[in-house]
Design a protein around this motif. Structure first.
Motif, PDB file in Angstrom:
ATOM      1  N   CYS A 264      14.006 104.295 -18.204  1.00  0.00           N
ATOM      2  CA  CYS A 264      13.440 103.221 -19.019  1.00  0.00           C
ATOM      3  C   CYS A 264      14.553 102.420 -19.681  1.00  0.00           C
ATOM      4  N   PRO A 265      14.614 101.104 -19.482  1.00  0.00           N
ATOM      5  CA  PRO A 265      15.665 100.291 -20.120  1.00  0.00           C
ATOM      6  C   PRO A 265      15.624 100.387 -21.641  1.00  0.00           C
ATOM      7  N   GLY A 266      14.438 100.603 -22.208  1.00  0.00           N
ATOM      8  CA  GLY A 266      14.310 100.706 -23.654  1.00  0.00           C
ATOM      9  C   GLY A 266      14.529 102.103 -24.198  1.00  0.00           C
ATOM     10  N   GLY A 267      14.856 103.042 -23.339  1.00  0.00           N
ATOM     11  CA  GLY A 267      15.152 104.405 -23.793  1.00  0.00           C
ATOM     12  C   GLY A 267      13.935 105.210 -24.198  1.00  0.00           C
ATOM     13  N   ILE A 268      12.739 104.821 -23.734  1.00  0.00           N
ATOM     14  CA  ILE A 268      11.524 105.550 -24.110  1.00  0.00           C
ATOM     15  C   ILE A 268      11.373 106.737 -23.165  1.00  0.00           C
ATOM     16  N   MET A 269      12.169 107.754 -23.443  1.00  0.00           N
ATOM     17  CA  MET A 269      12.241 108.941 -22.602  1.00  0.00           C
ATOM     18  C   MET A 269      12.519 110.162 -23.462  1.00  0.00           C
ATOM     19  N   ALA A 270      12.149 111.324 -22.942  1.00  0.00           N
ATOM     20  CA  ALA A 270      12.262 112.560 -23.711  1.00  0.00           C
ATOM     21  C   ALA A 270      13.699 112.890 -24.084  1.00  0.00           C
ATOM     22  N   ARG A 271      14.668 112.395 -23.338  1.00  0.00           N
ATOM     23  CA  ARG A 271      16.063 112.711 -23.664  1.00  0.00           C
ATOM     24  C   ARG A 271      16.533 112.002 -24.940  1.00  0.00           C
ATOM     25  N   ASN A 272      15.773 110.990 -25.364  1.00  0.00           N
ATOM     26  CA  ASN A 272      16.066 110.290 -26.609  1.00  0.00           C
ATOM     27  C   ASN A 272      15.376 111.036 -27.751  1.00  0.00           C
ATOM     28  N   PRO A 273      16.118 111.495 -28.777  1.00  0.00           N
ATOM     29  CA  PRO A 273      15.499 112.267 -29.866  1.00  0.00           C
ATOM     30  C   PRO A 273      14.310 111.569 -30.522  1.00  0.00           C
ATOM     31  N   LEU A 274      14.268 110.224 -30.463  1.00  0.00           N
ATOM     32  CA  LEU A 274      13.151 109.492 -31.051  1.00  0.00           C
ATOM     33  C   LEU A 274      11.837 109.862 -30.378  1.00  0.00           C
ATOM     34  N   TRP A 275      11.901 110.288 -29.123  1.00  0.00           N
ATOM     35  CA  TRP A 275      10.701 110.593 -28.351  1.00  0.00           C
ATOM     36  C   TRP A 275      10.576 112.084 -28.073  1.00  0.00           C
ATOM     37  N   ARG A 276      11.211 112.880 -28.911  1.00  0.00           N
ATOM     38  CA  ARG A 276      11.195 114.341 -28.759  1.00  0.00           C
ATOM     39  C   ARG A 276      11.083 114.939 -30.159  1.00  0.00           C
ATOM     40  N   LYS A 277       9.837 115.230 -30.592  1.00  0.00           N
ATOM     41  CA  LYS A 277       9.607 115.604 -31.977  1.00  0.00           C
ATOM     42  C   LYS A 277       8.533 116.675 -32.084  1.00  0.00           C
ATOM     43  N   THR A 278       8.474 117.285 -33.247  1.00  0.00           N
ATOM     44  CA  THR A 278       7.346 118.153 -33.561  1.00  0.00           C
ATOM     45  C   THR A 278       6.144 117.279 -33.930  1.00  0.00           C
ATOM     46  N   LEU A 279       4.967 117.869 -33.970  1.00  0.00           N
ATOM     47  CA  LEU A 279       3.768 117.101 -34.304  1.00  0.00           C
ATOM     48  C   LEU A 279       3.867 116.465 -35.686  1.00  0.00           C
ATOM     49  N   PRO A 280       4.316 117.180 -36.731  1.00  0.00           N
ATOM     50  CA  PRO A 280       4.472 116.512 -38.030  1.00  0.00           C
ATOM     51  C   PRO A 280       5.440 115.331 -37.976  1.00  0.00           C
ATOM     52  N   GLN A 281       6.505 115.470 -37.193  1.00  0.00           N
ATOM     53  CA  GLN A 281       7.466 114.370 -37.078  1.00  0.00           C
ATOM     54  C   GLN A 281       6.855 113.186 -36.331  1.00  0.00           C
ATOM     55  N   TRP A 282       6.040 113.440 -35.302  1.00  0.00           N
ATOM     56  CA  TRP A 282       5.345 112.354 -34.614  1.00  0.00           C
ATOM     57  C   TRP A 282       4.384 111.649 -35.570  1.00  0.00           C
ATOM     58  N   ARG A 283       3.673 112.418 -36.364  1.00  0.00           N
ATOM     59  CA  ARG A 283       2.763 111.806 -37.329  1.00  0.00           C
ATOM     60  C   ARG A 283       3.516 110.888 -38.282  1.00  0.00           C
ATOM     61  N   HIS A 284       4.649 111.382 -38.768  1.00  0.00           N
ATOM     62  CA  HIS A 284       5.467 110.570 -39.681  1.00  0.00           C
ATOM     63  C   HIS A 284       5.976 109.325 -38.974  1.00  0.00           C
ATOM     64  N   GLN A 285       6.328 109.439 -37.687  1.00  0.00           N
ATOM     65  CA  GLN A 285       6.828 108.292 -36.936  1.00  0.00           C
ATOM     66  C   GLN A 285       5.764 107.202 -36.853  1.00  0.00           C
TER      67      GLN A 285
END
Length: 480
Positions: A264-285
């Motif tokens: 993905c050119p925008g980095g929307i992939m699991a290797r990017n920490p932004l897209w690899r989180k716990t459920l509470p962290q996803w909720r906060h995101q």
């Protein structure tokens, strides 16, 4: 008189789960069980095979009627163990696979029986060759054989399968559903291989797919849009957990790239920490994006909010979907900001009703993904998110909006027809690109179309323009 229910189309059947075509699980025995105890079980009605099961209940071998004729009759004594006559190892099919995958396994392997196994490895049913292959025509089977190969070969074989189905009159929308199903299965295959290479994860996780794969609307060459929901863990384990998932996600995304899904050119992939989180962290995101409402937050929201679980426990994804509903209810300004950004999406028609020229250089082709499909997808997504509609597919969202009265039935029918036509035009263009040795693209030569089809496409774009402008304006207050 009630009309008989029409049989499913080839694409619908092949896209459906293997569980819809399987028979009950056959009898199972310990491999050491004497054949004298095993064979009577095969005398029962509709039992043409038995399984040898390990201590966990997972199949490790299979004994069929053909095995009995070739290996047992007049050759082995009654006290011989099942293991002496069975075929091992046994080929199995995951219960969450599409039926196309079972066809691809049965044909090249000349298998007559295919055990279906659940996530725990236990047999949940049995597929029989004749029943399973009946879902596909002879011409299509030739293309499906290629789907038993390596990941990149499977991706390349999609074009042949799609072409064969279109030639048989299967609607493009169903063909796209099959292509999307193959893409989803490839994600799971790459995931399983990455897990085998890296071992047991330190905490459970759920794979999310987003964008067109999340909607089940991917065409021949979608890039990657994926992420992980990790089970919660103590802070003092972060270094250990993050190190494992960092290496694992890198391998997973690289594997998808090798299989034909560009990074993905925008980095929307699991290797990017932004897209690899716990459920509470996803909720906060999600809460942060609702508060930020600008720039990357809006871009990410457009893609991420089409998420669905592709592997692992689906419960965290369901919990995240419920939380997203609460976030949007509390922060309606996020949808308004998304609508304001999406308002820049226009359809491929000029002021005088002609088709726009979106091709660089001397060409005059129209980008019907950017200026057709995307405005419809974006407008439908906004209304579905506002109304708390769970399905992510565009057609399902349109139907749900009509059922709720959010979209008039007549308009919904026009939009469904427009969506189907746009998919057909884009899929055929990508297949033509593939046949010509070009990368599948979205630029369509509308001038080369026959007049009735060009007229239908113009009407479809007008319907999308009216709907999308009204939808975006309902959030922003703009008058078009």
């Amino acid at each position: 008189m009630q009309q008989p229910k029409a049989p499913p189309s080839p694409a619908a059947a092949l896209t459906g789960p293997v569980t819809a075509a399987m028979h009950p699980a056959p009898p199972g025995f310990d491999p050491a069980t004497p054949l004298a105890e095993v064979l009577p079980a095969m005398a029962g009605p509709h039992v043409s095979a038995v399984l040898a099961l390990d201590a966990r209940g997972a199949p490790v071998g299979i004994l069929t009627e053909r095995d009995v004729a070739r290996r047992v009759a007049f050759r082995l004594p009654p006290e011989a163990p099942l293991s002496a006559a069975m075929t091992a190892p046994v080929t199995t099919c995951p219960a969450d696979a599409g039926l196309w995958r079972a066809v691809a396994l049965l044909r090249p392997g000349r298998l007559r029986h295919l055990p279906v196994v659940g996530a725990d490895g236990r047999c949940v049913g049995m597929l029989h060759r004749d029943d399973t292959l009946a879902a596909a025509s002879g011409r299509l089977l030739t293309h499906l054989d290629a789907l038993a190969g390596e990941d990149a070969a499977i991706k390349a074989a999609q074009a042949g399968v799609a072409t064969a189905l279109l030639d048989e009159g299967v609607p493009a929308q169903e063909v796209v559903g099959l292509v999307s199903g193959i893409n989803l299965d490839l994600h799971r295959r790459v995931l399983d291989r990455s897990l085998t290479a890296h071992g047991e994860p330190p905490v459970p996780f759920t794979l999310l797919v987003m964008g067109s794969v999340g909607r089940g609307e991917s065409l021949l060459r979608p890039d990657q849009d994926n992420g992980l929901i990790l089970a919660d863990y103590p802070d003092d384990r972060h270094a250990e957990v993050d190190a494992w998932f960092r290496a694992f996600a890198e391998a997973f995304n690289a594997g998808l790239d090798a299989a034909g899904f560009p990074l993905c050119p925008g980095g929307i992939m699991a290797r990017n920490p932004l897209w690899r989180k716990t459920l509470p962290q996803w909720r906060h995101q999600f809460e942060y994006w609702a508060g930020r409402r600008a720039g990357a937050a809006l871009l990410f929201s457009d893609i991420a909010f089409d998420f669905r679980a592709a592997a692992g426990d689906p419960a965290p994804a369901e919990a995240l979907r419920a939380h997203l509903g609460r976030v949007l209810a509390a922060s309606p300004a996020l949808l308004a900001a998304m609508a304001a950004q999406n308002a820049s999406l226009t359809v491929g028609l000029t002021l005088w009703g002609g088709f726009t020229d979106d091709e660089p250089g001397p060409g005059t082709r129209t980008d019907l993904k950017l200026h057709g499909l995307m405005p419809l997808v974006a407008a439908t997504r906004l209304l579905a998110l506002r109304d708390g509609i769970a399905p992510t597919g565009t057609a399902a969202r349109i139907a749900a909006l009509a059922a709720r009265g959010s979209v008039h039935a007549r308009e919904a029918a026009d939009l469904a027809e427009a969506f189907a036509l746009l998919l057909d035009v884009l899929l055929r263009q990508q297949l033509a690109d593939h046949a010509a040795g070009r990368a599948p693209g979205n630029l369509v030569d509308t001038a080369a179309m026959e007049k009735p089809r060009r007229s239908a496409l113009r009407d479809a774009l007008k319907a999308v323009r009216s709907f999308s402008r009204g939808a975006f304006g309902s959030f922003t207050g703009s008058v078009w």
